[in-house]
Scaffold this motif. Sequence first.
Motif, short mmCIF file in Angstrom:
data_model
loop_
_atom_site.label_atom_id
_atom_site.label_comp_id
_atom_site.label_asym_id
_atom_site.label_seq_id
_atom_site.Cartn_x
_atom_site.Cartn_y
_atom_site.Cartn_z
N PRO A 44 0.87 -1.29 0.08
CA PRO A 44 0.08 0.23 -0.09
C PRO A 44 0.62 1.41 -0.05
CG PRO A 44 0.16 -0.71 2.27
CD PRO A 44 0.96 -1.93 1.49
N PRO A 50 -4.14 4.63 2.37
CA PRO A 50 -3.77 4.68 3.49
C PRO A 50 -4.12 3.84 4.74
CG PRO A 50 -5.13 6.51 3.08
CD PRO A 50 -4.90 5.56 1.87
N GLY A 51 -3.17 3.32 5.67
CA GLY A 51 -3.86 2.44 6.71
C GLY A 51 -3.84 1.20 6.11
N VAL A 52 -3.73 0.71 5.18
CA VAL A 52 -3.62 -0.64 4.35
C VAL A 52 -2.62 -1.23 4.88
CG1 VAL A 52 -4.09 -2.06 2.49
CG2 VAL A 52 -5.59 -0.08 2.99
N ASP A 53 -2.75 -2.63 5.28
CA ASP A 53 -1.54 -3.42 5.59
C ASP A 53 -1.10 -4.00 4.27
OD1 ASP A 53 -1.03 -3.26 8.61
OD2 ASP A 53 -3.16 -3.33 8.17
N ASP A 442 -6.85 -4.92 6.04
CA ASP A 442 -6.68 -3.79 6.89
C ASP A 442 -6.79 -4.05 8.20
OD1 ASP A 442 -7.12 -0.94 6.54
OD2 ASP A 442 -8.86 -1.24 7.59
N GLY A 443 -5.49 -3.93 8.90
CA GLY A 443 -5.59 -4.43 10.41
C GLY A 443 -5.69 -6.14 10.18
N SER A 444 -6.80 -6.50 10.61
CA SER A 444 -6.92 -7.99 10.76
C SER A 444 -8.07 -8.41 10.04
CB SER A 444 -7.08 -8.42 12.12
OG SER A 444 -8.38 -7.85 12.85
N VAL A 445 -8.81 -7.15 9.12
CA VAL A 445 -9.94 -7.55 8.42
C VAL A 445 -9.71 -7.58 6.85
CG1 VAL A 445 -12.17 -6.71 7.93
CG2 VAL A 445 -11.21 -6.54 10.29
N ILE A 447 -10.99 -6.23 3.51
CA ILE A 447 -12.19 -5.22 3.14
C ILE A 447 -11.84 -5.08 1.28
CG2 ILE A 447 -12.33 -3.99 5.02
CD1 ILE A 447 -10.80 -1.74 3.88
N ILE A 453 -14.40 2.59 2.26
CA ILE A 453 -13.53 2.65 3.57
C ILE A 453 -12.29 3.51 3.51
CG2 ILE A 453 -12.58 1.34 5.59
CD1 ILE A 453 -14.47 -0.93 4.99
N ASP A 456 -13.12 7.11 2.29
CA ASP A 456 -13.33 8.08 3.63
C ASP A 456 -12.24 8.41 4.23
OD1 ASP A 456 -16.12 8.03 2.91
OD2 ASP A 456 -16.66 6.59 4.59
N ARG A 457 -11.19 7.39 4.48
CA ARG A 457 -9.92 7.89 5.36
C ARG A 457 -9.28 8.97 4.42
NH1 ARG A 457 -9.33 2.06 7.24
NH2 ARG A 457 -7.37 1.74 5.62
N ALA B 461 -6.34 8.98 8.59
CA ALA B 461 -5.88 8.42 7.32
C ALA B 461 -5.62 7.00 7.42
CB ALA B 461 -5.12 9.26 6.25
N LEU B 462 -4.75 6.61 8.51
CA LEU B 462 -4.48 5.65 8.87
C LEU B 462 -5.13 4.58 9.68
CD1 LEU B 462 -0.53 6.60 9.79
CD2 LEU B 462 -1.18 5.55 7.68
N GLY B 488 -14.44 5.31 7.54
CA GLY B 488 -13.24 4.70 7.20
C GLY B 488 -12.74 3.67 7.97
N ILE B 541 -10.98 -5.46 14.78
CA ILE B 541 -10.73 -5.28 13.56
C ILE B 541 -9.10 -4.96 13.24
CG2 ILE B 541 -12.83 -4.40 12.57
CD1 ILE B 541 -11.28 -1.58 12.72
N GLY B 542 -8.28 -4.99 14.54
CA GLY B 542 -6.81 -4.94 14.39
C GLY B 542 -6.21 -3.67 14.39
N LYS B 543 -7.13 -2.66 14.54
CA LYS B 543 -6.49 -1.32 14.28
C LYS B 543 -7.08 -0.55 15.37
CE LYS B 543 -6.80 0.74 10.01
NZ LYS B 543 -5.69 0.21 8.99
#
Lengths: 555, 555
Positions: A44, A50-53, A442-445, A447, A453, A456-457, B461-462, B488, B541-543
Amino acid sequence: MSSERLIYLPLGGAGEIGMNAYVYGYGPKDNERFILVDLGVTFPDMDTTPGVDLIMPDIAWLEERKNQLEAIIVTHAHEDHVGAVGHLYNRLGAPIYARAFTAAIARHKVAEYGIHEGAVRTVSAWPEQIDLGPFKVGFVPLSHSIPESSALVIDTPAGRIFHSGDFKIDATPVVGEPFDAEMLAEIGASGVRALMCDSTNVFSTAQGRSEATLKPNLEELIRSQKGMVVATTFASNIARLQSLAEAGQAAGRSICLLGRAMRRMVETAVTTGILTNFPTTIPAEDAVSIPRDNLMLIVTGSQGERRAATAQLAQGKYLGLTMKEGDTFLFSSKTIPGNERGVIRIMNQFSEMGVDVVDDAGGLYHVSGHANRPDLMTMHDLIKPQMLVPMHGEHRHLREHAKLATERGYQGIVAVNGMMIDLTGDQPKVAEYIETGRTYLDGSVQIGAMDGIVRDRIRMALNGHVTVTVILDEEDDPLGEPWCELKGLPEIGRSGAPLADVLEEDLSQFIGRAGAKTLTDDDALEEGLRRVARKTALDEIGKKPEVTVVISRLA
Amino acid sequence: MSSERLIYLPLGGAGEIGMNAYVYGYGPKDNERFILVDLGVTFPDMDTTPGVDLIMPDIAWLEERKNQLEAIIVTHAHEDHVGAVGHLYNRLGAPIYARAFTAAIARHKVAEYGIHEGAVRTVSAWPEQIDLGPFKVGFVPLSHSIPESSALVIDTPAGRIFHSGDFKIDATPVVGEPFDAEMLAEIGASGVRALMCDSTNVFSTAQGRSEATLKPNLEELIRSQKGMVVATTFASNIARLQSLAEAGQAAGRSICLLGRAMRRMVETAVTTGILTNFPTTIPAEDAVSIPRDNLMLIVTGSQGERRAATAQLAQGKYLGLTMKEGDTFLFSSKTIPGNERGVIRIMNQFSEMGVDVVDDAGGLYHVSGHANRPDLMTMHDLIKPQMLVPMHGEHRHLREHAKLATERGYQGIVAVNGMMIDLTGDQPKVAEYIETGRTYLDGSVQIGAMDGIVRDRIRMALNGHVTVTVILDEEDDPLGEPWCELKGLPEIGRSGAPLADVLEEDLSQFIGRAGAKTLTDDDALEEGLRRVARKTALDEIGKKPEVTVVISRLA
């Protein structure tokens, strides 16, 4: 004519460099048996994700047909080929096949999801082939920047496919099997219906250089430095690690590997017998007491990754080791487009410390792992396919590669993600367009890229955020004034008054003017409040923020 | 010895390429008279400055001493030298001096803030000099990629300074004055105390090439294309616009300029007499009816800017003009580090349309506007300064340039933003460290880089954002349940239930357990709610999202 067909469907990797996932199918239309070649990730960035793993191909189409899936085949252990096997295994459920080292890396990945290691099966190299429904698949050793990189011979009732995987032409790759033109010519001579071919370096017009050309340059560089030498490259570039370590050792330095990913790669390569003569390394805790001019660190983070060893050394220290004036830092790597800012930031941090930074600007300390344009032509002519389908590239790479093929007398076709190609006839033809896309971890999910999502970020990052809360009593009359909380916005706007106060004043006036029809209708009230908040903010600060409206009604 | 001193203080440009702003001072310590050389901007990015419109130097230090400021001098009309004069003029209030074309551009900038055009004064070139308190300043024509780029001779009671501005060595720059080594040697022979010198290309080891070398290459390329040809470069690179337009005309094509910034630059250059022989251009509305093989567009957006003509053509159409298969798009430019992703995105969009993209990979269609390493050495030896202070560069450029100077017998010093250098003695020495930084134009408001506003946007954003609202009654008892709104963030987490529901349940339990001490204390309650919300989100969600808590108390 048979009603069975042979199809090719890229779900990832054809339209980007990353997240490779190529489906082959054979059988009656809509009832084919499938194999999936590679299941990788891409990375990412702040601009778009942003924020995506991690970013992975959207495998929904294949998941719906998982009972038709015979196997997941992994050509080699780079993240863009194996990175998603853990995250997506449970949605596909088919066994994973790979050669020993690659299989070991894949097992680490699935183990993180508690999946039994029997899910990953180790195979031998060509000329052995494994039977997978209508497919017989052989793993053909090719030189690349990681050991065991394999092309695939995929024999089907409709003919032979040669799926190149990632490769370069290197007779002396330092680690891994040298390029074996004779073997490829034999495979080609047997008749190949379609060559799916790496396109990464189609715009590089010079012939590719061998990994072995680097060691003398590296050794000379390291030998001439008076302070500590630190070198970075991709953790998975095992040949480079070997080149660097050998050069450092020859220059009389103790070698220390830093960074978890790098240590795991080397350990796995040793365990699986790929690396047999890697120079002795010392642990970080011993390195601190070695004179700087006798020490060489090989570290992760060549792309400027914020948490890797390179970035940490640039910011101060890592595992007790610090860099200082007179030391040398070598980027034995190429900066992947998009990572420039991060890499340059680190170069400047080193510069501030008085550390000399050396990169590959002069072409001495890095070679690519992919076949350049002339080398691609060599591959075409060894395999002599009836059709040539470029893969592993952005659209511009695929198009250029198809043009090159066509100019040289092959049937080239640009096939991008989601384009199902029927290879059964005399010419490749588009059979169908499949909806594809990207799945984000995204974190542990997981999407979808289109879920809104991340959009929006991004909007909050660009525009800031206002929370507006309003309380209405049992008669739908406002109880007190609306309340605003700002995040990511200036406190004071054009009028010189606090932005929150100006917003609250305008929102209050709006409510005062609003009729019962608006006040009793949550949607209308919310929409009105949002509109006023955005309009006022635009006047005051020249920005329209994102607005969350919370309307509370006392029951 | 005199108690007066001559100082140099970069507020911007020494530690980055961009937002140039260099202060010179002469007089008794803390009572000097100042001039400011250049007042430029740099550009934001999603990684570090999402939503920001422009980045400017923090001029607070100088603003506090505005009554000591004699003048703002602008060396040339590039945005990184003139871009902030409008935004910051009112905070400094000193007159702006520049040569005719540059002054015209500066007047456009101050006019946007309603500032009278008399604020900008037009000066003639060297050997004329203007008196500014203790300074006599002359504008010395140098070749660069924009006309009128000027070095400054700054004569002071403590000796002569030569401030190079941006330059290259080009005897045939197509537009603007050629490099005049003789004049520079004369200036140097008169004795120069300090040379402040452009460092941009210190790592480019080959001698620089002339703008005039491009035209034959461009003409050959354009002539050989069968469809429409579209070329992009920087709007302000007037010499390149001339080269491109001449080449297009020579190839028998009508020339159309697209993009507001580019049209304004050319118009201003014509109006001020800089451009006297620019090929005739046609407006976009006429271009649509010209056969494609007779047409050449020159357009803005070489860096992939989202709203510029290039990006719009890549997405479909611009002013009724569309590109299609068989057309050619030329990047007659270099991609500035950090802009690669945007440029590559556009290249792929063109590839999808069947448009052939040509860039400068082969070194045929672009030359830099800055002096390369050998050319810097030529400048050093012409000016023969007592001290050499590299500027216009990141730290690594300044350091490398200072090393180069020192190796060649000059007194080099690395002076970064905020480092006040006393030039009065035999050697440059650091007199003081001034707090400097960056000011963001954010919408219509100027904010500080350290205000935390952009940091909050990056965090949203993150991590996404949760609004938590709680209403408490007159007895500090919760009225109803806490309410959560997500932005987000994924709707469903690990448990399979909606994330908002799980958050509300956990927050509700927290409130149920909270004692009167927490419930009566807004800070404690807010902190507790935030902690629970982040903890629950992490599990689900790991965030850990950003949380805005709104506590409403019924009075």
